[in-house]
Design an enzyme around this catalytic site. Structure first.
Site, PDB file in Angstrom:
ATOM      1  N   ASN A   7       0.879  -1.166   0.000  1.00 53.26           N
ATOM      2  CA  ASN A   7       0.000   0.000   0.000  1.00 53.26           C
ATOM      3  C   ASN A   7       0.918   1.218   0.000  1.00 53.26           C
ATOM      4  OD1 ASN A   7      -1.763   2.057   0.486  1.00 53.26           O
ATOM      5  ND2 ASN A   7      -2.716   1.124   2.289  1.00 53.26           N
ATOM      6  N   ARG A  90      -2.441  -2.151  -3.500  1.00 58.86           N
ATOM      7  CA  ARG A  90      -3.657  -1.357  -3.318  1.00 58.86           C
ATOM      8  C   ARG A  90      -3.564  -0.170  -4.281  1.00 58.86           C
ATOM      9  NH1 ARG A  90      -4.944   3.345   0.781  1.00 58.86           N
ATOM     10  NH2 ARG A  90      -7.132   3.588   0.260  1.00 58.86           N
ATOM     11  N   HIS A 179     -12.902   2.917  -0.281  1.00 58.67           N
ATOM     12  CA  HIS A 179     -12.956   1.876   0.761  1.00 58.67           C
ATOM     13  C   HIS A 179     -13.644   0.609   0.232  1.00 58.67           C
ATOM     14  CE1 HIS A 179     -13.021   5.265   4.015  1.00 58.67           C
ATOM     15  NE2 HIS A 179     -11.789   4.820   3.885  1.00 58.67           N
ATOM     16  N   ARG A 240     -12.070  15.924   7.277  1.00 60.73           N
ATOM     17  CA  ARG A 240     -12.804  16.258   6.044  1.00 60.73           C
ATOM     18  C   ARG A 240     -14.252  16.611   6.362  1.00 60.73           C
ATOM     19  NH1 ARG A 240     -11.292  10.857   3.050  1.00 60.73           N
ATOM     20  NH2 ARG A 240      -9.175  10.842   3.829  1.00 60.73           N
ATOM     21  N   GLU A 383      -8.063  -5.156   4.972  1.00 57.75           N
ATOM     22  CA  GLU A 383      -7.875  -4.860   3.551  1.00 57.75           C
ATOM     23  C   GLU A 383      -6.691  -5.632   2.972  1.00 57.75           C
ATOM     24  OE1 GLU A 383      -8.508  -0.732   4.847  1.00 57.75           O
ATOM     25  OE2 GLU A 383      -9.234  -0.363   2.823  1.00 57.75           O
TER      26      GLU A 383
END
Ligand code: ADP
Length: 398
Positions: A7, A90, A179, A240, A383
């Site tokens: 990743n 990823r 996601h 955010r 993940e």
């Protein structure tokens, strides 16, 4: 079969080596401060975490250091690099070009590069990782697993924005969602835990971390999700803003004398629960401050929960029902008080929570009572394991 899962960000690279047969993590860690100075963190299974400061001018040196650590005669977990059978990367944004994981070829690299203007912070960094691995492990097959791919099943009514259609046609402006690897893994796992066929369930997955999104999964397919063209849309996150009236941007820009880049910086980095509370983006700090009577920390938590509730309600409505709700990621897996605040407002769906089961931290658990109409679960996301499984699938069918 061993899979190296990568990743890669612009100055960091997280990795795991997973034995795909036993699904055991053989080693994991990360490289940080690549291009600045460089630090390798390496942890073999069952062993001590080691941190080494070392020069990493580029990601290529970082990948080399990871591989050296993996085959180190003392603390390594592999005899030689021959034991790495595949690399799973990823990749963040696959646009409309990728609805599934794919073997990485030169054409795929070019297509991912083309999606870079949709994810300027992520895709170029992901590709640096791909190129570095290719340089160091030229003969090992590599697979790209996209954050957006799972959501490519969304119907038009869910992914189109109410703006001129030509912006979709010309520039592919639409909702993509992120996601996806986590939403897919968690919704599947929930079906397994409940021993129900995956393709018969209406599931809402709440991935609540620093970045947060909700996904409606109907019969095993993503049919809507809260993040959009970018990961800024949807829930109120750590820093955010999530959904906001676009006019507020113009209004603030004028008042604060900000240009578009300045506004985007505010919405991405200075907003969310951090912006509302003025305390922290971390929910542990917020809980502490709220307990100590900090009003803005208290309201930030409520704003967060309120937005989650709105999305759960919206997805229960658009799917015409819901069978399962899952909580995952840092906050979803660990914060019983936020889960309780959310579930206490879902009585209208026939949900009731087992307070004791809801004390769970980071473990798979059904937290609804046995008579709850909708099952509520905590399912820790994984993940890396999902990327490993996808990689094996693609390599097998190559
Ligand atoms: P990301 O991967 O998006 O950076 P994570 O999934 O790691 O985020 O989630 C990070 C957030 O999870 C933290 O900001 C914190 O608010 C929350 N979190 C992590 N552990 C706990 C905990 N034990 N209790 C409450 N919240 C937690």
């Amino acid at each position: 079969m061993n899979v190296l899962v990568i990743n890669c960000g612009s100055s960091s690279l997280k990795y795991q080596v997973i034995n795909a047969d036993s699904e055991e993590v053989l080693a994991k860690g990360l490289c940080e401060r690549i291009g600045i100075d460089g630090r390798l963190v390496y942890q073999p299974e069952g062993g001590e975490k080691e941190t080494t400061e070392a020069d990493m001018p580029t990601h290529t040196e970082a990948v080399r250091m990871v591989l050296d650590a993996l085959v180190n005669p003392k603390t390594g977990v592999l005899k030689s690099l021959e034991e790495i059978d595949a690399v799973g990367h990823r990749l963040v944004h696959g646009g409309e070009a990728f609805a599934a994981s794919t073997l990485i070829t030169d054409e795929v690299v070019a297509a991912v590069d083309e999606c870079s203007d949709l994810a300027p912070l992520h895709n170029p960094a992901n590709l640096i990782g791909v190129r570095a691995c290719k340089e160091v492990l030229p003969n090992v097959p590599m697979v790209g697993v996209f954050d957006t791919a799972f959501h490519q099943t969304m119907p038009e009514e869910a992914f189109l924005y109410g703006i001129p259609y030509e912006y979709y046609e010309k520039y592919k402006v639409r909702k993509y969602g992120f996601h996806g690897t986590s939403h897919s893994y968690v919704s599947k796992r929930a079906a397994e835990i409940l021993d129900k066929p995956y393709d018969s369930l209406k599931t809402i997955v709440c991935h609540l971390g620093n970045g947060a999104s909700i996904c409606a999964v109907e019969n095993g397919k993503s049919v809507d999700t809260s993040m959009g063209l970018s990961p800024l849309e949807g829930l109120v996150m750590g820093t955010r803003s999530g959904d906001i009236d676009p006019s507020a941007m113009e209004f603030i820009a004028k008042k604060e004398n900000l240009d578009m880049a300045g506004i985007m910086n505010v919405l991405n980095k200075e907003s969310g629960v951090y912006g509302v509370s003025g305390v922290s983006s971390d929910f542990r700090d917020l809980e502490q401050a709220a307990k100590e009577g900090n009003k803005r920390a208290q309201i930030a938590r409520k704003v967060f929960v309120h937005r989650v509730l709105k999305y759960i309600g919206a997805y229960a409505a658009s799917m015409n029902g819901v069978d399962v709700i899952c909580f995952t990621a840092g906050l979803g897996e660990n914060d019983g008080s936020i889960r309780e605040m959310i579930c206490n407002n879902l009585g209208y769906l026939g949900i009731s929570i087992d307070k004791e089961a809801n004390q769970v931290h980071g473990e798979e658990k059904v937290i609804s009572t046995s008579d709850s109409k909708v099952k509520v679960l905590v399912v820790p996301t994984n993940e890396e394991l999902a990327i490993c499984r996808e990689t094996v699938e693609i390599i097998k069918n190559k």
